[in-house]
Design an enzyme around this catalytic site. Structure first.
Site, PDB file in Angstrom:
ATOM      1  N   GLY A 155       4.604  18.397  -8.221  1.00 20.85           N
ATOM      2  CA  GLY A 155       5.588  18.400  -7.052  1.00 20.85           C
ATOM      3  C   GLY A 155       5.292  18.883  -5.204  1.00 20.85           C
ATOM      4  N   HIS A 156       3.935  18.699  -5.052  1.00 23.82           N
ATOM      5  CA  HIS A 156       2.840  19.810  -4.100  1.00 23.82           C
ATOM      6  C   HIS A 156       1.275  19.706  -4.126  1.00 23.82           C
ATOM      7  CE1 HIS A 156       3.840  23.052  -7.486  1.00 23.82           C
ATOM      8  NE2 HIS A 156       1.953  22.802  -6.612  1.00 23.82           N
TER       9      HIS A 156
END
Ligand code: T46
Length: 148
Positions: A61-62
Protein backbone atom coordinates in the site's frame (compact mmCIF):
# COMPACT_ATOMS: atom_id res chain seq x y z
CA UNK A 1 22.15 20.20 -12.03
CA UNK A 2 18.59 19.55 -13.23
CA UNK A 3 16.17 17.92 -10.82
CA UNK A 4 15.85 14.19 -11.46
CA UNK A 5 12.57 13.20 -13.10
CA UNK A 6 10.11 11.79 -10.57
CA UNK A 7 9.61 8.15 -11.65
CA UNK A 8 5.90 8.48 -10.85
CA UNK A 9 5.59 10.52 -14.06
CA UNK A 10 7.10 7.75 -16.20
CA UNK A 11 6.45 4.46 -14.34
CA UNK A 12 4.63 1.69 -16.20
CA UNK A 13 3.49 -1.65 -14.88
CA UNK A 14 4.82 -3.17 -18.14
CA UNK A 15 8.33 -2.38 -16.83
CA UNK A 16 7.76 -4.67 -13.82
CA UNK A 17 9.01 -8.01 -15.01
CA UNK A 18 9.22 -11.58 -13.79
CA UNK A 19 12.82 -12.74 -13.59
CA UNK A 20 13.49 -16.46 -13.80
CA UNK A 21 16.23 -17.40 -11.35
CA UNK A 22 18.64 -20.24 -12.00
CA UNK A 23 18.10 -23.44 -10.04
CA UNK A 24 20.79 -25.83 -8.94
CA UNK A 25 18.79 -29.01 -9.12
CA UNK A 26 19.75 -31.95 -6.97
CA UNK A 27 17.92 -35.12 -6.03
CA UNK A 28 18.20 -33.98 -2.40
CA UNK A 29 16.63 -30.58 -3.14
CA UNK A 30 17.09 -27.39 -5.12
CA UNK A 31 19.18 -24.30 -4.47
CA UNK A 32 18.81 -20.80 -5.93
CA UNK A 33 21.40 -18.04 -5.58
CA UNK A 34 20.63 -14.30 -5.53
CA UNK A 35 23.78 -12.34 -6.16
CA UNK A 36 24.54 -8.91 -7.61
CA UNK A 37 25.52 -9.78 -11.14
CA UNK A 38 24.35 -9.29 -14.69
CA UNK A 39 21.54 -11.83 -14.17
CA UNK A 40 19.83 -9.34 -11.83
CA UNK A 41 18.07 -6.17 -13.08
CA UNK A 42 19.28 -4.04 -10.13
CA UNK A 43 22.02 -4.03 -7.51
CA UNK A 44 20.59 -4.49 -4.03
CA UNK A 45 21.83 -3.30 -0.63
CA UNK A 46 19.08 -4.56 1.70
CA UNK A 47 17.20 -7.79 2.29
CA UNK A 48 14.07 -8.25 4.38
CA UNK A 49 11.34 -10.84 4.57
CA UNK A 50 7.67 -10.83 5.47
CA UNK A 51 6.22 -13.85 7.25
CA UNK A 52 3.49 -14.92 9.71
CA UNK A 53 0.96 -12.86 7.74
CA UNK A 54 -2.47 -13.56 9.26
CA UNK A 55 -5.17 -14.98 6.96
CA UNK A 56 -6.87 -12.19 5.01
CA UNK A 57 -4.24 -9.54 5.82
CA UNK A 58 -2.77 -7.22 3.17
CA UNK A 59 0.72 -5.70 3.05
CA UNK A 60 2.21 -2.87 1.06
CA UNK A 61 0.00 0.00 0.00
CA UNK A 62 2.67 2.46 -1.10
CA UNK A 63 5.11 3.40 -3.86
CA UNK A 64 8.76 4.46 -3.83
CA UNK A 65 10.64 7.37 -5.39
CA UNK A 66 13.97 5.56 -5.81
CA UNK A 67 13.82 2.02 -4.50
CA UNK A 68 13.70 -0.94 -6.90
CA UNK A 69 12.65 -4.22 -5.36
CA UNK A 70 12.77 -7.90 -6.21
CA UNK A 71 10.10 -10.01 -4.52
CA UNK A 72 10.34 -13.78 -4.22
CA UNK A 73 7.85 -16.20 -2.65
CA UNK A 74 10.46 -18.40 -1.04
CA UNK A 75 7.65 -20.37 0.59
CA UNK A 76 3.93 -20.54 -0.20
CA UNK A 77 2.20 -17.98 -2.37
CA UNK A 78 0.70 -14.49 -2.44
CA UNK A 79 -0.59 -11.99 -4.99
CA UNK A 80 1.04 -8.66 -5.81
CA UNK A 81 -1.12 -5.96 -7.39
CA UNK A 82 0.85 -3.36 -9.35
CA UNK A 83 -0.62 0.05 -10.16
CA UNK A 84 0.99 2.85 -12.20
CA UNK A 85 -1.91 5.24 -11.63
CA UNK A 86 -3.51 4.32 -14.95
CA UNK A 87 -3.36 0.53 -15.18
CA UNK A 88 -3.24 -2.33 -12.69
CA UNK A 89 -2.00 -5.90 -12.96
CA UNK A 90 -1.99 -8.71 -10.41
CA UNK A 91 0.84 -11.25 -10.37
CA UNK A 92 0.79 -14.44 -8.31
CA UNK A 93 4.16 -15.39 -6.85
CA UNK A 94 4.37 -19.05 -5.90
CA UNK A 95 7.80 -20.27 -7.07
CA UNK A 96 11.10 -19.75 -5.20
CA UNK A 97 12.89 -19.46 -8.55
CA UNK A 98 10.77 -16.56 -9.79
CA UNK A 99 11.39 -12.92 -8.79
CA UNK A 100 9.14 -9.95 -9.50
CA UNK A 101 11.05 -6.75 -10.23
CA UNK A 102 9.06 -3.70 -9.10
CA UNK A 103 10.39 -0.42 -10.45
CA UNK A 104 10.08 2.95 -8.62
CA UNK A 105 6.83 4.89 -8.97
CA UNK A 106 4.62 1.79 -8.83
CA UNK A 107 1.96 1.37 -6.13
CA UNK A 108 1.99 -2.19 -4.80
CA UNK A 109 -0.25 -4.17 -2.51
CA UNK A 110 0.23 -7.80 -1.50
CA UNK A 111 -2.69 -10.02 -0.57
CA UNK A 112 -3.95 -13.61 -0.44
CA UNK A 113 -0.95 -14.88 1.53
CA UNK A 114 -1.11 -18.64 1.92
CA UNK A 115 -0.48 -20.14 5.34
CA UNK A 116 3.25 -20.29 6.08
CA UNK A 117 4.21 -18.11 3.12
CA UNK A 118 7.39 -16.05 3.20
CA UNK A 119 8.04 -13.03 0.95
CA UNK A 120 11.72 -12.30 0.47
CA UNK A 121 12.49 -8.75 -0.71
CA UNK A 122 15.76 -7.47 -2.15
CA UNK A 123 15.92 -3.67 -2.21
CA UNK A 124 18.19 -1.33 -4.14
CA UNK A 125 18.18 1.34 -1.37
CA UNK A 126 18.63 1.45 2.36
CA UNK A 127 15.45 1.98 4.39
CA UNK A 128 14.33 5.60 4.21
CA UNK A 129 10.79 6.59 5.14
CA UNK A 130 11.05 9.71 2.92
CA UNK A 131 11.33 7.39 -0.11
CA UNK A 132 7.73 6.18 0.47
CA UNK A 133 4.45 7.56 -0.86
CA UNK A 134 1.92 6.06 1.57
CA UNK A 135 -1.27 7.97 0.71
CA UNK A 136 -3.03 6.71 -2.42
CA UNK A 137 -4.43 10.21 -3.13
CA UNK A 138 -0.84 11.56 -3.21
CA UNK A 139 0.18 8.72 -5.55
CA UNK A 140 -2.69 9.53 -7.93
CA UNK A 141 -1.61 13.18 -8.01
CA UNK A 142 2.02 12.25 -8.71
CA UNK A 143 1.02 9.91 -11.56
CA UNK A 144 -1.78 12.06 -13.01
CA UNK A 145 0.38 13.58 -15.76
CA UNK A 146 2.16 10.54 -17.17
CA UNK A 147 4.73 11.31 -19.80
CA UNK A 148 4.29 9.37 -23.04
C1 T46 B 1 7.58 -2.84 0.11
C2 T46 B 1 6.93 -4.11 0.51
C3 T46 B 1 7.07 -5.19 -0.53
C4 T46 B 1 12.06 -0.91 8.72
O1 T46 B 1 12.33 -0.38 9.82
N1 T46 B 1 13.05 -1.22 7.85
C5 T46 B 1 12.81 -1.81 6.64
O2 T46 B 1 13.76 -2.10 5.89
C6 T46 B 1 11.45 -2.09 6.27
C7 T46 B 1 11.12 -2.72 4.93
C8 T46 B 1 10.46 -1.74 7.16
N2 T46 B 1 10.75 -1.17 8.37
C9 T46 B 1 9.68 -0.87 9.30
C10 T46 B 1 8.75 0.25 8.84
C11 T46 B 1 7.43 -0.13 9.47
O3 T46 B 1 7.35 0.39 10.79
O4 T46 B 1 8.86 -2.01 9.44
C12 T46 B 1 7.48 -1.65 9.57
C13 T46 B 1 6.63 -2.36 8.53
O5 T46 B 1 6.94 -1.80 7.22
P1 T46 B 1 5.83 -1.64 6.09
O6 T46 B 1 4.53 -1.34 6.72
O7 T46 B 1 6.35 -0.67 5.08
O8 T46 B 1 5.79 -3.13 5.49
P2 T46 B 1 5.08 -3.62 4.15
O9 T46 B 1 5.09 -5.09 4.20
O10 T46 B 1 3.77 -2.96 3.95
O11 T46 B 1 6.06 -3.10 2.97
C14 T46 B 1 7.34 -3.63 2.82
C15 T46 B 1 8.33 -2.52 2.48
O12 T46 B 1 8.28 -1.49 3.47
C16 T46 B 1 8.04 -1.90 1.15
O13 T46 B 1 9.15 -1.14 0.73
O14 T46 B 1 7.60 -2.51 -1.06
O15 T46 B 1 7.36 -4.60 1.78
Amino acid sequence: MADPIDPHTTSRIADCTLVKLARHHHENGNLTVLENCTQMPVEFVRVFYIYDVPAGADRGGHSHYRCHQLLVAISGSFDVTLDDGHQTRTVTLNRPFQALHITPGIWRTMQNFSSGSVCLVLASEHFDESDYVRQYEDFLQLTANKRP
